[in-house]
Design a protein around this motif. Structure first.
Motif, mmCIF file in Angstrom:
data_model
loop_
_atom_site.group_PDB
_atom_site.id
_atom_site.type_symbol
_atom_site.label_atom_id
_atom_site.label_comp_id
_atom_site.label_asym_id
_atom_site.label_seq_id
_atom_site.Cartn_x
_atom_site.Cartn_y
_atom_site.Cartn_z
ATOM 1 N N SER A 269 -31.560 -16.313 4.517
ATOM 2 C CA SER A 269 -31.210 -16.373 3.096
ATOM 3 C C SER A 269 -30.242 -17.516 2.794
ATOM 4 N N ILE A 270 -29.407 -17.850 3.763
ATOM 5 C CA ILE A 270 -28.478 -18.976 3.580
ATOM 6 C C ILE A 270 -29.279 -20.270 3.416
ATOM 7 N N SER A 271 -30.227 -20.495 4.316
ATOM 8 C CA SER A 271 -31.059 -21.697 4.224
ATOM 9 C C SER A 271 -31.941 -21.659 2.987
ATOM 10 N N ILE B 1 -33.432 -23.897 -2.139
ATOM 11 C CA ILE B 1 -33.779 -23.624 -3.540
ATOM 12 C C ILE B 1 -32.964 -24.527 -4.456
ATOM 13 N N VAL B 2 -31.669 -24.618 -4.184
ATOM 14 C CA VAL B 2 -30.809 -25.488 -5.002
ATOM 15 C C VAL B 2 -31.266 -26.937 -4.893
ATOM 16 N N LYS B 3 -31.536 -27.396 -3.657
ATOM 17 C CA LYS B 3 -32.002 -28.773 -3.469
ATOM 18 C C LYS B 3 -33.341 -28.997 -4.163
ATOM 19 N N ALA B 4 -34.244 -28.022 -4.082
ATOM 20 C CA ALA B 4 -35.565 -28.167 -4.700
ATOM 21 C C ALA B 4 -35.446 -28.276 -6.213
ATOM 22 N N ILE B 5 -34.571 -27.483 -6.802
ATOM 23 C CA ILE B 5 -34.376 -27.517 -8.249
ATOM 24 C C ILE B 5 -33.767 -28.845 -8.680
ATOM 25 N N ARG B 6 -32.779 -29.310 -7.931
ATOM 26 C CA ARG B 6 -32.070 -30.529 -8.327
ATOM 27 C C ARG B 6 -32.801 -31.811 -7.954
ATOM 28 N N LYS C 98 -36.147 -31.978 -6.645
ATOM 29 C CA LYS C 98 -37.580 -31.895 -6.902
ATOM 30 C C LYS C 98 -38.426 -32.626 -5.852
ATOM 31 N N LEU C 99 -37.992 -32.513 -4.596
ATOM 32 C CA LEU C 99 -38.737 -33.119 -3.504
ATOM 33 C C LEU C 99 -39.681 -32.083 -2.900
ATOM 34 N N ARG C 100 -40.892 -32.507 -2.609
ATOM 35 C CA ARG C 100 -41.912 -31.601 -2.071
ATOM 36 C C ARG C 100 -41.415 -30.891 -0.809
ATOM 37 N N ARG C 101 -40.753 -31.620 0.072
ATOM 38 C CA ARG C 101 -40.250 -31.050 1.326
ATOM 39 C C ARG C 101 -39.283 -29.905 1.039
ATOM 40 N N ASP C 102 -38.349 -30.101 0.125
ATOM 41 C CA ASP C 102 -37.375 -29.067 -0.206
ATOM 42 C C ASP C 102 -38.038 -27.868 -0.880
ATOM 43 N N ILE C 103 -39.027 -28.123 -1.705
ATOM 44 C CA ILE C 103 -39.753 -27.030 -2.358
ATOM 45 C C ILE C 103 -40.474 -26.190 -1.309
ATOM 46 N N MET C 104 -41.155 -26.859 -0.375
ATOM 47 C CA MET C 104 -41.880 -26.142 0.674
ATOM 48 C C MET C 104 -40.917 -25.352 1.569
ATOM 49 N N LEU C 105 -39.817 -25.968 1.955
ATOM 50 C CA LEU C 105 -38.849 -25.278 2.810
ATOM 51 C C LEU C 105 -38.200 -24.107 2.076
#
Length: 104
Positions: free
Chosen positions: A58-60, A65-70, A72-79
């Motif tokens: 949950s920490i990761s 989630i925060v990185k994906a929202i801010r 908007k990189l595909r890698r962060d969204i997938m992770l």
């Protein structure tokens, strides 16, 4: 100096870097401790506590989630999706084991 402050919007870049590093060290420490607890509990025959890893994942998940929202990189969204699913699965397994142990 004031130009630098305007560019950085009065944020202390060194302080931000230290906070990021501190968070990373904290996460790694939590992973190590959870692994020690998980292995110890398994070896002494007390079953496996998937709740520990649900917390770790949950920490990761939250970070990605925060990185994906801010960002908007595909890698962060997938992770963020992968870590969130892992958190949910581990949580369900942990709760199921608790319920079946209590009922049974």
């Amino acid at each position: 100096m004031s130009k630098s402050r305007k560019e950085n919007k009065n944020k202390d870049l060194f302080k931000m870097e230290v906070q990021i590093n501190a968070g990373n060290v904290g996460s790694i420490t939590a992973i190590i401790i959870a692994t020690i607890f998980f292995v110890t509990q398994s070896l002494i025959g007390d079953g496996m506590d998937f709740g520990l890893y649900a917390i770790i994942f949950s920490i990761s998940a939250a970070g990605f989630i925060v990185k994906a929202i801010r960002m908007k990189l595909r890698r962060d969204i997938m992770l963020s999706i992968i870590y969130t699913l892992a958190t949910l699965i581990l949580s369900v397994v942990h709760i199921y084991k608790l319920i079946t142990t209590y009922i049974g």
